[in-house]
Design an enzyme around this catalytic site. Structure first.
Site, PDB file in Angstrom:
ATOM      1  N   ASN A   1     -19.783  29.478   2.808  1.00 48.31           N
ATOM      2  CA  ASN A   1     -19.395  30.518   3.761  1.00 48.31           C
ATOM      3  C   ASN A   1     -20.668  31.256   4.176  1.00 48.31           C
ATOM      4  O   ASN A   1     -21.766  30.967   3.674  1.00 48.31           O
ATOM      5  CB  ASN A   1     -18.352  31.463   3.145  1.00 48.31           C
ATOM      6  CG  ASN A   1     -17.677  32.344   4.194  1.00 48.31           C
ATOM      7  OD1 ASN A   1     -17.102  31.840   5.154  1.00 48.31           O
ATOM      8  ND2 ASN A   1     -17.789  33.650   4.065  1.00 48.31           N
ATOM      9  N   LYS A   2     -20.530  32.192   5.091  1.00 48.30           N
ATOM     10  CA  LYS A   2     -21.680  32.931   5.620  1.00 48.30           C
ATOM     11  C   LYS A   2     -22.606  33.418   4.513  1.00 48.30           C
ATOM     12  O   LYS A   2     -22.146  33.925   3.489  1.00 48.30           O
ATOM     13  CB  LYS A   2     -21.153  34.113   6.443  1.00 48.30           C
ATOM     14  CG  LYS A   2     -22.185  35.013   7.056  1.00 48.30           C
ATOM     15  CD  LYS A   2     -23.150  34.283   7.952  1.00 48.30           C
ATOM     16  CE  LYS A   2     -22.487  33.505   9.056  1.00 48.30           C
ATOM     17  NZ  LYS A   2     -23.382  32.556   9.747  1.00 48.30           N
TER      18      LYS A   2
ATOM     19  N   ARG B   1     -17.449  30.940  17.708  1.00 47.63           N
ATOM     20  CA  ARG B   1     -17.928  30.706  16.345  1.00 47.63           C
ATOM     21  C   ARG B   1     -16.787  30.900  15.371  1.00 47.63           C
ATOM     22  O   ARG B   1     -15.708  31.326  15.755  1.00 47.63           O
ATOM     23  CB  ARG B   1     -19.142  31.595  16.005  1.00 47.63           C
ATOM     24  CG  ARG B   1     -19.037  32.965  16.595  1.00 47.63           C
ATOM     25  CD  ARG B   1     -18.890  34.169  15.726  1.00 47.63           C
ATOM     26  NE  ARG B   1     -18.508  34.027  14.380  1.00 47.63           N
ATOM     27  CZ  ARG B   1     -17.321  34.365  13.886  1.00 47.63           C
ATOM     28  NH1 ARG B   1     -16.364  34.840  14.681  1.00 47.63           N
ATOM     29  NH2 ARG B   1     -17.058  34.266  12.611  1.00 47.63           N
TER      30      ARG B   1
ATOM     31  N   ASP C   1     -16.302  27.785   5.341  1.00 48.79           N
ATOM     32  CA  ASP C   1     -16.703  26.811   6.361  1.00 48.79           C
ATOM     33  C   ASP C   1     -16.553  25.379   5.868  1.00 48.79           C
ATOM     34  O   ASP C   1     -16.447  24.450   6.661  1.00 48.79           O
ATOM     35  CB  ASP C   1     -18.141  27.078   6.807  1.00 48.79           C
ATOM     36  CG  ASP C   1     -18.190  28.342   7.644  1.00 48.79           C
ATOM     37  OD1 ASP C   1     -18.217  29.437   7.058  1.00 48.79           O
ATOM     38  OD2 ASP C   1     -18.151  28.234   8.881  1.00 48.79           O
TER      39      ASP C   1
HETATM   40  O1  MRU Z   1     -21.952  31.545  11.793  1.00 47.73           O
HETATM   41  P1  MRU Z   1     -20.501  31.862  11.977  1.00 47.73           P
HETATM   42  O2  MRU Z   1     -20.285  33.190  12.605  1.00 47.73           O
HETATM   43  O3  MRU Z   1     -19.774  30.740  12.696  1.00 47.73           O
HETATM   44  O4  MRU Z   1     -19.944  31.905  10.494  1.00 47.73           O
HETATM   45  C1  MRU Z   1     -18.576  32.008  10.280  1.00 47.73           C
HETATM   46  C2  MRU Z   1     -18.186  32.257   8.874  1.00 47.73           C
HETATM   47  O5  MRU Z   1     -18.953  32.200   7.950  1.00 47.73           O
HETATM   48  C3  MRU Z   1     -16.740  32.523   8.643  1.00 47.73           C
HETATM   49  O6  MRU Z   1     -16.537  33.323   7.536  1.00 47.73           O
HETATM   50  C4  MRU Z   1     -16.065  31.174   8.419  1.00 47.73           C
HETATM   51  O7  MRU Z   1     -16.267  30.329   9.498  1.00 47.73           O
HETATM   52  C5  MRU Z   1     -14.636  31.293   8.176  1.00 47.73           C
HETATM   53  S1  MRU Z   1     -13.851  31.568   9.694  1.00 47.73           S
HETATM   54  C6  MRU Z   1     -12.222  31.596   9.654  1.00 47.73           C
END
Ligand code: MRU
Length: 350
Positions: free
Chosen positions: A255-256, A51, A245
């Protein structure tokens, strides 16, 4: 955590398989999985075994190369195009996935286009697919180091950085995005402390960010997500530093989930809010964040905590995995190409 853990790669090519560190098992267990088919790679991306925006792009590209390696010569173009299609549907928000798959599609097209049929050049095409996937992986490593180098001057000796989710080595093929900035600052001799939001519901901050920082001997404190604003109020945070993202042309960024609340709180307390990402995360086709598709994940991620049901039957559950931070809340975007300050329009590449 042993020091050699710091050298582990989240995603790699073993010579015959896509090798990933299964992130669903961390921090309890360090286990690598050799994924032997594009279907297994797709399952691993969907299930968050691998991920983080850059890492899923790299894994998907390697998955396409794997589809090529495993295919008969006659079915090569079809098998590879099918793999691109199915890997592309695993997760919608991180643009790195479609960016990497677009590059892999470009390899197929260069063969089909030039020769009207790739069949007689199948071995060459397989090699070109693997070459491109390995290049995407190597480039990602280099981009991470560049991000670290470019962002490091934003952190001062003694700073405490608040981060969310995991934008570290585990989320990339290299040293990370947001955490690359921390690593580069530490490398320069600055004393940096990190506060990691635990990041509900899947705890990437607690399980992954804290794990990789501890393994690199960087001081980290985990807080529950809802404590962040209170720490800012007490001036215990010098800046917020997250990944991304997908970034639109005007600087709006996904982002998350929870990133938007952090941005609002940071602005209220006049604390700089930074996002770090490679140029592969910038989606120049989008004028602003309203076109970003936010992934909605399953109810069970909230209903069950460990093995315990924590939501009563009859209650609804809604689980968006990302949110979009409006550009007006973002103090700077750190990329492999430099540090971009507002206004972002026209400065994010192209
Ligand atoms: O759902 P995930 O764990 O893939 O989410 C990832 C994120 O939100 C990260 O902060 C994002 O991908 C940046 S990673 C360098």
């Amino acid at each position: 955590v042993k020091p050699e853990v710091a050298q582990l790669r989240a995603v790699d090519w073993s010579g015959r398989a896509v090798r990933i560190l299964d992130q669903t098992l961390l921090p309890g267990e360090v286990r690598f999985l050799d994924l032997l088919s594009p279907e297994e790679v797709a399952e691993a991306i969907r299930g968050l075994r691998v991920r983080g925006a850059p890492a899923i792009g790299v894994a998907a590209a390697l998955g396409v190369a794997l589809a090529g390696e495993r295919s008969s010569e006659a079915a090569l173009t079809d098998s590879v195009m099918r793999a691109i299609e199915s890997l592309g549907s695993t997760r919608p928000t991180a643009v790195n996935l479609s960016w990497a798959l677009g590059r892999m599609r470009g390899v197929v097209e260069s063969f089909v286009g030039k020769h009207g049929g790739a069949r007689d050049r199948a071995p060459e095409m397989k090699q070109a697919l693997l070459g491109e996937a390995l290049l995407i992986m190597e480039e990602d490593r280099a981009l991470c180091s560049k991000i670290g180098e470019n962002g490091e001057p934003l952190l001062e000796d003694g700073h405490t950085v608040l981060t969310h989710c995991n934008a570290g080595a585990l989320a990339t093929a290299g040293m990370g995005t947001a955490l690359a900035v921390v690593y580069a600052a530490v490398e320069k001799g600055k004393r940096i402390k990190v506060i990691a939001d635990e990041t509900r519901p899947l705890l990437q901050g607690a399980r992954l960010t804290a794990w990789e920082l501890v393994s690199r001997d960087i001081e980290v404190t985990v807080i529950c997500d809802s404590a962040a604003a209170w720490l800012m109020k007490q001036r215990r945070v010098d800046c917020v530093l997250i990944g991304a993202d997908r970034v639109a042309r005007n600087g709006d960024l996904a982002n998350k989930v929870g990133s938007y609340s952090l941005a609002i709180a940071a602005r209220e307390h006049q604390i700089p809010f930074y996002s770090a990402c490679p140029h592969s995360t910038i989606d120049l086709s989008l004028a602003n964040g309203s076109g970003i598709q936010v992934e909605e994940r399953g109810e069970e991620e909230l209903r069950v905590l460990g093995s315990r049901v924590v939501v009563p039957d009859g209650a609804g559950v809604y689980n968006p995995a990302f949110d979009v931070v409006p550009h007006a809340y973002v103090s700077a975007i750190i990329t492999d190409r430099g540090v971009v300050r507002p206004p972002y329009e026209g400065k994010l590449g192209g």
